[in-house]
Design an enzyme around this catalytic site. Structure first.
Site, PDB file in Angstrom:
ATOM      1  N   ASP A  83       0.860  -1.180   0.000  1.00  0.00           N
ATOM      2  CA  ASP A  83       0.000   0.000   0.000  1.00  0.00           C
ATOM      3  C   ASP A  83       0.890   1.221   0.000  1.00  0.00           C
ATOM      4  OD1 ASP A  83      -2.112  -1.605   0.327  1.00  0.00           O
ATOM      5  OD2 ASP A  83      -2.578  -1.021   2.387  1.00  0.00           O
TER       6      ASP A  83
ATOM      7  N   ASP B 206      -4.993  -3.519   4.782  1.00  0.00           N
ATOM      8  CA  ASP B 206      -5.503  -3.102   6.081  1.00  0.00           C
ATOM      9  C   ASP B 206      -7.012  -3.225   6.197  1.00  0.00           C
ATOM     10  OD1 ASP B 206      -6.123  -1.058   4.352  1.00  0.00           O
ATOM     11  OD2 ASP B 206      -4.670   0.347   5.170  1.00  0.00           O
TER      12      ASP B 206
ATOM     13  N   ASP C 105      -9.574  -6.368   2.113  1.00  0.00           N
ATOM     14  CA  ASP C 105      -8.261  -6.838   1.680  1.00  0.00           C
ATOM     15  C   ASP C 105      -8.041  -8.295   2.073  1.00  0.00           C
ATOM     16  OD1 ASP C 105      -7.468  -4.480   0.543  1.00  0.00           O
ATOM     17  OD2 ASP C 105      -6.558  -3.696   2.368  1.00  0.00           O
TER      18      ASP C 105
HETATM   19  P1  ATP Z   1      -3.435   3.067   0.112  1.00  0.00           P
HETATM   20  O1  ATP Z   1      -2.363   3.761  -0.623  1.00  0.00           O
HETATM   21  O2  ATP Z   1      -2.967   2.493   1.371  1.00  0.00           O
HETATM   22  O3  ATP Z   1      -4.302   2.200  -0.724  1.00  0.00           O
HETATM   23  P2  ATP Z   1      -5.061   5.379   0.039  1.00  0.00           P
HETATM   24  O4  ATP Z   1      -5.387   6.216   1.203  1.00  0.00           O
HETATM   25  O5  ATP Z   1      -4.287   5.970  -1.047  1.00  0.00           O
HETATM   26  O6  ATP Z   1      -4.399   4.144   0.690  1.00  0.00           O
HETATM   27  P3  ATP Z   1      -7.793   4.861   0.051  1.00  0.00           P
HETATM   28  O7  ATP Z   1      -7.753   4.953   1.525  1.00  0.00           O
HETATM   29  O8  ATP Z   1      -8.571   3.784  -0.604  1.00  0.00           O
HETATM   30  O9  ATP Z   1      -6.371   4.770  -0.550  1.00  0.00           O
HETATM   31  O10 ATP Z   1      -8.277   6.270  -0.454  1.00  0.00           O
HETATM   32  C1  ATP Z   1      -8.568   6.481  -1.814  1.00  0.00           C
HETATM   33  C2  ATP Z   1      -9.083   7.874  -2.012  1.00  0.00           C
HETATM   34  O11 ATP Z   1     -10.255   8.078  -1.254  1.00  0.00           O
HETATM   35  C3  ATP Z   1      -8.118   8.968  -1.560  1.00  0.00           C
HETATM   36  O12 ATP Z   1      -7.272   9.344  -2.618  1.00  0.00           O
HETATM   37  C4  ATP Z   1      -9.037  10.106  -1.199  1.00  0.00           C
HETATM   38  O13 ATP Z   1      -9.373  10.885  -2.333  1.00  0.00           O
HETATM   39  C5  ATP Z   1     -10.298   9.402  -0.735  1.00  0.00           C
HETATM   40  N1  ATP Z   1     -10.348   9.351   0.733  1.00  0.00           N
HETATM   41  C6  ATP Z   1      -9.437   8.853   1.562  1.00  0.00           C
HETATM   42  N2  ATP Z   1      -9.808   8.967   2.828  1.00  0.00           N
HETATM   43  C7  ATP Z   1     -11.011   9.542   2.833  1.00  0.00           C
HETATM   44  C8  ATP Z   1     -11.941   9.913   3.842  1.00  0.00           C
HETATM   45  N3  ATP Z   1     -11.714   9.704   5.119  1.00  0.00           N
HETATM   46  N4  ATP Z   1     -13.091  10.496   3.457  1.00  0.00           N
HETATM   47  C9  ATP Z   1     -13.339  10.696   2.168  1.00  0.00           C
HETATM   48  N5  ATP Z   1     -12.534  10.376   1.174  1.00  0.00           N
HETATM   49  C10 ATP Z   1     -11.366   9.808   1.482  1.00  0.00           C
END
Ligand code: ATP
Length: 905
Positions: free
Chosen positions: A335, A638, A642
């Site tokens: 990730d 996480d 997954d």
């Molecule tokens: P990883 O790299 O570990 O997959 P990530 O944070 O990049 O994690 P996600 O958590 O799936 O991936 O988030 C994807 C998208 O969702 C982010 O780019 C953001 O735009 C949106 N996002 C993340 N957290 C939130 C939240 N708490 N509320 C709303 N939108 C969110």
């Protein structure tokens, strides 16, 4: 103590309605009062299942004797007794006992190490007490507590549900049903079976989606899980494929030796007409000499110590075989957020329809301001509106601690928005009081947005929506400027998105729309359209320095690193480039993965290192495709979704901090610091453990081999027996409790991470192994037998010749221990000779024991040893040195002529 509380005859909770259940346990929806807890804990005990039933110490000790070798030794003791060799009988019996004791202690030590590790993974629960939410160890829950659950949680106790929202629970642990069951709060029929009790959530099951609030009705052994019991009786077997191989190997060796011994005995007595009593003693010496009795036990310790070391370095191994698999990992899928990056987020840029605002300040402290084209910006209404939305559509909480440091409780992405809101001058409590929240659609990686419904005091409804910009653009029809709302200019926003993402910023958009006063709950249908886009946030999340180094290290170790993230493709590429992942290569998005069939995906994979906007199903497809391409894959995760990918991966790695219980359950390894560098460290440790196991075998087998050859040669050459059975047992015991054990503490070798991964199918006993064991065995035999004969030829007694033989074997062992510190690398340097103090200590102890063996009158009586002079010791020393030199020479030749792929140049 409240004697009205039910303990024994627990009611059928599922047939009571929620209020009845609360009344029965004298609880209420705001939770118990803190003062109430202690007496309940005393009454009901801790919320912990009794540890799996272990065998008692006596049985465990007895089981140590349940071993073919020990049976053979006991039989030998009986026959020696019949023949009147009382001393041998006694020695054999004492050795049998000591062996069993060593096995017993080592097993205990290994189990203890693993128990300590298991405790590190204890469960937590979000509980409501005195009307406040707090996170406590699940062990502290008592009946009457109110517990909040969200997707990915493991249910910490048996609960009567009070409130549910799209709440699905996977109850396989209890009912065997693997499909999630949707829960409700309506009571069930009294005779409903476990799987049909929709208003209950049972301890040990996993929340696969939604949220709920439940009343704890049973804890610990009183839960359904506790009652079934059998499930938890399964203690994880202390074994791995390699250990099983070794176990099988030593059993096979025992049988082969038994047959060899019988044949030798028959030939000797029937054919050569030798004295049966004397031949028997020779045969006994042969069998005890050749069987590596301590091998499986000590290997278990090596493994357990390694696992303990990994735990200290923040990688907790949940399933032991993973340790070996780690050593052969060829590809790590990681990730991004929090694992490769620091997960310390700050909003840097705010894009509105009519202006682009820079935000100053770092971290969660609300210090910093807003700038427009370099000039400070006064906070206006439009900015406040954005701040309010960022604060309300948010589950994170910021708190300034006594030291003035701002602590975040919640997700870092949300923390960054909360800080931004505080920078506009808003106060969290006041804003939340003005517009209390009525309902939420929580954020999930699948849908990539979060929505909240609020009402002000005059009843006006308002829905806030925040999430990935691409998602939000689909739901918005308007945009807000400082003066008015306008129709949405989607192209403008897309350009801004690409621009921010190309700078490596993480993106989040925020929008709002009015709602009816009566609307009190939110569903997906409410967030389809009609929103006004307020702003776009650009958030920095710098890469972890140690991750950059770890990625490079993996590369040099022949391990490919790929990043699979839910983030925007441009953000992912920019961050990837900073980490050294995917530079100059195309990235693949989740949407593109969906368009590819299995074959094209497999063909594309080798050239791609960054996967963006990927959701958990994509991860599963990616793992499958990579494995089909012959890779051994470690995959991080996480979220609850997954779990399938983690299970499917060769080594599933779950995040200990931000990971859900569902992910941890599915994983082989849990990282307590969520850090990519820890994975690289674990791979290194996995390689080191495997290496140590191999070193161990390479050290132990020649001892047995050498001794066996000595006895066989004596039988063939019809010599006097150079080592009596008692002496052989002495050697084995002394070397295995001192020398061999020191190897278990061997630190990992340098250059471990510059060699390619071990092919997973590589057999343990390769041709090289057999060669090395034979070489050292022969050298040992030559030394011992040579000095034995020399001693006899020079007119010395049989006793002193035997003492020479024993000391020669042990001396050779001491030197060979130094050789064995590195399988291929030279030990002719400071590190090699002095690098492991435990090795030096073991040699010192071993030497002291040998002096005792040679000079102590008591020992002389028992083992038939006799004192040696200076010249004799010198010859013993020379034999050891000779073996040492030949062994080093062999390594040098292997290195020089590249005779082994791991030997280096
Ligand atoms: P990883 O790299 O570990 O997959 P990530 O944070 O990049 O994690 P996600 O958590 O799936 O991936 O988030 C994807 C998208 O969702 C982010 O780019 C953001 O735009 C949106 N996002 C993340 N957290 C939130 C939240 N708490 N509320 C709303 N939108 C969110």
């Amino acid at each position: 103590m409240d004697t009205r509380l039910p303990v024994h005859a627990a009611p059928a909770w599922h047939s009571l309605d929620a209020q009845q259940a609360l009344d029965t346990l004298h609880s209420n929806p705001l939770g118990l009062a803190e003062g109430e807890i202690a007496s309940r804990r005393q009454r009901y005990g801790a919320n912990r299942l009794p540890p799996p039933r272990r065998r008692g110490p006596l049985l465990r000790l007895l089981l140590q004797f349940h071993n073919l070798l020990l049976y053979m030794m006991i039989a030998a003791a009986a026959v020696t007794a019949l023949l009147g060799h009382w001393v041998d009988t006694a020695v054999i019996l004492v050795v049998v006992l000591i062996n069993a004791l060593i096995g017993f202690i080592q097993e205990g030590k290994a189990e203890h190490a693993l128990d300590a590790i298991r405790d590190m993974l204890s469960l937590h629960a979000m509980v409501l007490r005195d009307g406040e939410r707090r996170k406590i160890p699940a062990e502290h829950l008592v009946p009457g507590d109110i517990v909040a659950l969200v997707s990915g949680d493991k249910v910490p106790a048996d609960l009567r549900l009070l409130k549910v929202k799209n709440f699905l629970v996977e109850e396989a642990a209890l009912t065997g049903e693997s499909l999630p069951v949707e829960k409700s709060i309506a009571r069930s029929a009294a005779d409903a079976v476990l799987g049909d009790r929709r208003c209950m959530a049972y301890s040990g099951t996993l929340v696969s989606s939604g949220q709920a609030l439940g009343l704890v009705v049973a804890t610990g052994p009183a839960t359904e899980l506790g009652r079934i019991g059998s499930l938890l009786q399964q203690v994880q077997p202390l074994t791995t494929p390699l250990l099983r191989q070794i176990d099988g190997f030593s059993r096979w060796l025992s049988v082969a030796l038994l047959i060899l011994a019988l044949v030798t005995f028959a030939l000797g007595t029937l054919w050569h007409g030798q004295d049966p009593a004397q031949t028997f003693m020779m045969v006994v010496a042969l069998t005890v000499a050749a069987i590596p009795e301590g091998l499986p036990a000590i290997m278990t310790v090596v493994l357990a110590l390694g696992v303990q070391r990994m735990a200290r370095q923040n990688a907790i191994v949940r399933r032991l075989p993973a340790v070996e698999t780690l050593g052969s990992v060829t590809l790590i899928c990681s990730d991004k957020t929090g694992t490769l990056t620091r997960n310390e987020m700050t909003v840097r840029r705010l894009v509105c329809a009519d202006r682009v605002i820079d935000v100053s300040g770092v971290g969660y402290a609300p210090a910093g301001g807003f700038h427009l084209a370099g000039a400070p910006l006064q906070i206006d209404r439009a900015l406040l509106d954005i701040g309010r939305a960022a604060l309300l559509c948010n589950d994170a909480r910021l708190e300034e601690d006594a030291a003035g440091i701002w602590q975040l409780h919640g997700a870092p992405t949300e923390g960054a928005l909360a800080t931004l809101a505080l920078k506009t001058g808003l106060c969290a409590q006041e804003t939340q009081a003005e517009l209390p929240r009525s309902d939420t659609i929580p954020f999930e990686s699948e849908h990539r947005f979060m929505a909240t419904l609020h009402h002000d005091h005059s009843g006006h409804g308002l829905i806030y929506l925040k999430g990935a910009p691409e998602r939000l653009l689909e739901m918005c029809s308007q945009q807000r400027t400082a003066d008015a709302d306008q129709p949405l200019d989607a192209d403008f926003w897309r350009r801004q998105v690409t621009d921010l993402a190309a700078h490596g910023l993480r993106l989040l958009a925020i929008a709002s729309r009015p709602a009816d006063a009566e609307q009190r709950s939110l569903s997906f249908a409410d967030v389809q359209q009609g929103f006004t886009l307020l702003a776009l946030f650009g958030i920095i999340d710098p890469p972890r320095e140690e991750a950059i180094a770890a990625v490079a290290e993996c590369r040099s170790a022949g391990i490919a690193v790929k990043m699979i993230t839910g983030d925007h493709v441009e953000t992912a590429r920019a961050i990837g480039a900073q980490l050294g992942i995917g530079i100059g290569r195309p990235a693949l998005t989740g949407a593109e993965i969906e368009l590819l069939d299995e074959r094209s995906l497999r063909e594309l994979l080798p050239g791609i290192e960054v996967f963006a906007r990927a959701s958990p199903e994509h991860k599963l497809r990616l793992v499958q495709a990579m494995q089909a391409g012959g890779e051994v894959v470690a995959m991080t995760g996480d979220g609850v979704n997954d779990a399938p990918a983690l299970k499917r991966a060769d080594v599933g790695v779950a995040m200990g901090r931000k990971g859900t219980e569902a992910a941890k359950e599915a994983a082989e390894i849990v990282l307590t610091d969520d850090n990519f560098a820890t994975i690289a460290g674990a791979v290194q440790e996995g390689r080191a453990i495997y290496d140590n196991l191999k070193k161990f075998i390479l050290f132990v087998l020649p001892t047995n081999g050498g001794e066996a050859l000595i006895v066989i040669a004596a039988i063939l050459l019809q010599l006097n027996l150079p080592l009596t059975p008692a002496q052989v047992l002495w050697i084995n015991m002394v070397t295995s409790i001192t020398l061999a054990l020191a190897l278990a503490f061997e630190p990992s070798e340098q250059g471990l991470m510059t060699r390619p991964p071990r092919p997973p199918a590589e057999p343990l006993l390769t041709g090289f192994f057999v060669w090395r064991v034979l070489l050292v065995s022969l050298l040992m035999m030559a030394g011992a037998l040579g000095l034995f004969s020399w001693e006899l030829q020079h007119g010395n007694s049989l006793a002193s010749a035997r003492t020479m033989a024993v000391n020669t074997v042990v001396m050779c062992e001491m030197f060979y221990l130094l050789n064995s510190r590195h399988i291929f690398a030279s030990v002719l340097n400071r590190e090699g000779l002095l690098g492991n103090p435990k090795v030096l200590l073991a040699i010192a102890v071993c030497l002291a024991l040998q002096l005792m063996f040679t000079y102590a009158p008591f020992m002389q009586q028992v083992f038939g040893s006799s004192a040696l002079g200076g010249g004799e010791w010198l010859r013993v020393l020379l034999a050891g040195l000779l073996l040492f030199s030949v062994a080093e020479l062999e390594k040098a030749l292997i290195r020089r002529f590249h005779l082994h792929p791991h030997a280096g140049g």
